[in-house]
Design a protein around this motif. Structure first.
Motif, PDB file in Angstrom:
ATOM      1  N   ASP A 240      -6.009  -4.746   7.483  1.00 44.74           N
ATOM      2  CA  ASP A 240      -6.024  -3.770   6.391  1.00 44.74           C
ATOM      3  C   ASP A 240      -4.959  -4.119   5.358  1.00 44.74           C
ATOM      4  O   ASP A 240      -5.214  -4.128   4.145  1.00 44.74           O
ATOM      5  CB  ASP A 240      -5.777  -2.377   6.979  1.00 44.74           C
TER       6      ASP A 240
ATOM      7  N   ASP B 273     -10.434  -1.397  -6.014  1.00 38.17           N
ATOM      8  CA  ASP B 273     -11.382  -1.525  -4.907  1.00 38.17           C
ATOM      9  C   ASP B 273     -12.004  -2.907  -4.972  1.00 38.17           C
ATOM     10  O   ASP B 273     -12.301  -3.414  -6.063  1.00 38.17           O
ATOM     11  CB  ASP B 273     -12.480  -0.461  -4.981  1.00 38.17           C
ATOM     12  N   SER B 274     -12.236  -3.502  -3.802  1.00 43.58           N
ATOM     13  CA  SER B 274     -12.810  -4.851  -3.779  1.00 43.58           C
ATOM     14  C   SER B 274     -14.244  -4.871  -4.298  1.00 43.58           C
ATOM     15  O   SER B 274     -14.734  -5.896  -4.756  1.00 43.58           O
ATOM     16  CB  SER B 274     -12.773  -5.416  -2.351  1.00 43.58           C
TER      17      SER B 274
ATOM     18  N   ASP C 210     -12.200  -4.541   6.384  1.00 41.10           N
ATOM     19  CA  ASP C 210     -11.038  -5.423   6.414  1.00 41.10           C
ATOM     20  C   ASP C 210     -10.452  -5.571   7.816  1.00 41.10           C
ATOM     21  O   ASP C 210     -10.068  -6.663   8.238  1.00 41.10           O
ATOM     22  CB  ASP C 210      -9.966  -4.931   5.436  1.00 41.10           C
TER      23      ASP C 210
ATOM     24  N   ASP D  80     -12.969  -3.338   1.633  1.00 39.48           N
ATOM     25  CA  ASP D  80     -12.252  -2.070   1.752  1.00 39.48           C
ATOM     26  C   ASP D  80     -12.569  -1.384   3.075  1.00 39.48           C
ATOM     27  O   ASP D  80     -11.707  -0.722   3.662  1.00 39.48           O
ATOM     28  CB  ASP D  80     -12.632  -1.126   0.598  1.00 39.48           C
TER      29      ASP D  80
ATOM     30  N   SER E 217       0.852  -1.185   0.000  1.00 42.09           N
ATOM     31  CA  SER E 217       0.000   0.000   0.000  1.00 42.09           C
ATOM     32  C   SER E 217       0.892   1.240   0.000  1.00 42.09           C
ATOM     33  O   SER E 217       1.282   1.727   1.066  1.00 42.09           O
ATOM     34  CB  SER E 217      -0.923  -0.013   1.236  1.00 42.09           C
TER      35      SER E 217
ATOM     36  N   LYS F 118      -5.725  -7.250  -2.937  1.00 39.18           N
ATOM     37  CA  LYS F 118      -6.130  -6.393  -4.054  1.00 39.18           C
ATOM     38  C   LYS F 118      -4.960  -6.147  -5.009  1.00 39.18           C
ATOM     39  O   LYS F 118      -5.115  -6.209  -6.235  1.00 39.18           O
ATOM     40  CB  LYS F 118      -6.690  -5.068  -3.530  1.00 39.18           C
TER      41      LYS F 118
ATOM     42  N   SER G 119      -5.187  -5.237   1.398  1.00 44.05           N
ATOM     43  CA  SER G 119      -4.450  -4.459   0.402  1.00 44.05           C
ATOM     44  C   SER G 119      -3.563  -5.365  -0.437  1.00 44.05           C
ATOM     45  O   SER G 119      -3.436  -5.184  -1.656  1.00 44.05           O
ATOM     46  CB  SER G 119      -3.594  -3.384   1.091  1.00 44.05           C
TER      47      SER G 119
ATOM     48  N   GLY H 103     -15.390   2.104  -1.564  1.00 41.47           N
ATOM     49  CA  GLY H 103     -15.139   0.791  -2.158  1.00 41.47           C
ATOM     50  C   GLY H 103     -16.143  -0.233  -1.661  1.00 41.47           C
ATOM     51  O   GLY H 103     -17.312   0.068  -1.425  1.00 41.47           O
TER      52      GLY H 103
END
Length: 293
Positions: free
Chosen positions: A243, A257-258, A273, A270, A187, A250, A247, A266
């Motif tokens: 988180d 965005d999921s 999480d 998002d 991220s 993804k 990330s 998202g």
């Protein structure tokens, strides 16, 4: 409209709905948790399907995670006026596990079988079997007092994310504050400064509510200042780890965005999480302290 404005509008609409469902009854609470688990698993399966050839399991993931979340509620008892149902979680998972294995053997080529199975099973394992434990911190009846522990987790994660976001965006790199990337390969926008600021705010919030209110009294364990700080530290570490896990999922699947359930925020993975890791971690810690005491 800017992304920040969309985030604020969505929060203004969604937060009262969430709190109403938590307040209204055990039916609305469990319904909310089952819905979030199902949609989260749907999003997970959609991302995993991008990487390995195999059948679309989004509907199966939705149903599996919803069933596991409901199974946790039934295993606890008192929900819906029913007694506790023994072994329901294990039996539900064994059935789901068998379905996934049968589907993999029947529909997935051998070159993709094992990675496909592991990643697709990740949805009900993480979101349903692990994250579904959050219902164990709720009770039946009308009122917020029946879900204080979950509300503590939820508000703590929101606070941590919000402080980390704004501090990292507007303060990190300015004045006395540096800008050191937290996990650039996962991220790139997260900073150590934002993470630390979010952690301090979360620990302070949790310490106050755990020590000075009845938020965790349902567990029957005595909360002193030291244990309250430890609980706050656990929540912020678990939340940020959750988180980063989403990330990483993804980024691995090439997904921004999921989902798009929450405009500007998202999807469920998002926004929730951190709950899926932090809530069960709190429950297990408090159960341990209760038995220890």
């Amino acid at each position: 409209m800017s992304n920040l404005a969309q985030r604020v509008i969505t929060a203004v609409v969604a937060i009262p709905i969430v709190f109403f469902l938590l307040w209204f009854s055990d039916y609305s609470r469990i319904g909310l948790m089952c819905f979030l688990a199902g949609v989260g698993a749907w999003e997970w399966a959609g991302m995993a399907c991008k990487m390995y050839k195999g059948p679309d399991t989004r509907y199966l993931s939705f149903a599996s995670s919803l069933a596991l979340t409901l199974a946790w509620a039934l295993s606890k008892g008192d929900y819906f006026g029913m007694p506790a149902v023994p072994y329901v979680v294990g039996m539900t998972f064994l059935l789901i596990f068998a379905i996934y294995i049968g589907l993999a053997y029947a529909k997935v080529e051998i070159d993709h079988l094992f990675p496909w199975l592991v990643m697709q099973l990740g949805a009900p394992l993480y979101v349903g079997l692990w994250g579904g434990m959050n219902v164990l911190m709720m009770g039946n009846g009308q009122g917020f007092e029946h879900c204080y522990p979950f509300i503590l987790v939820m508000t703590s994660m929101w606070l941590c994310d919000t402080v980390a976001y704004f501090f990292g965006k507007f303060a990190a790199g300015k004045g006395p504050f540096g800008r050191h990337l937290f996990a650039p390969s996962i991220s790139p926008k997260k900073t150590w400064e934002g993470s630390i600021a979010g952690s301090i705010a979360t620990i302070a919030w949790v310490t106050y509510w755990a020590k000075c209110t009845s938020a965790l009294s349902v567990f029957g364990a005595e909360i002193n200042w030291v244990s309250a700080i430890v609980i706050g530290l656990l929540l912020t570490v678990a939340g940020q780890a959750g988180d980063l896990l989403m990330s990483a999922l993804k980024r691995w699947s090439g997904t921004k965005d999921s989902g798009n359930l929450f405009v500007g925020h998202g999807g469920v993975l998002d926004r929730c999480d951190s709950f899926y890791l932090a809530a069960p971690a709190l429950y297990l810690l408090m159960d341990f302290l209760q038995k220890l005491g």
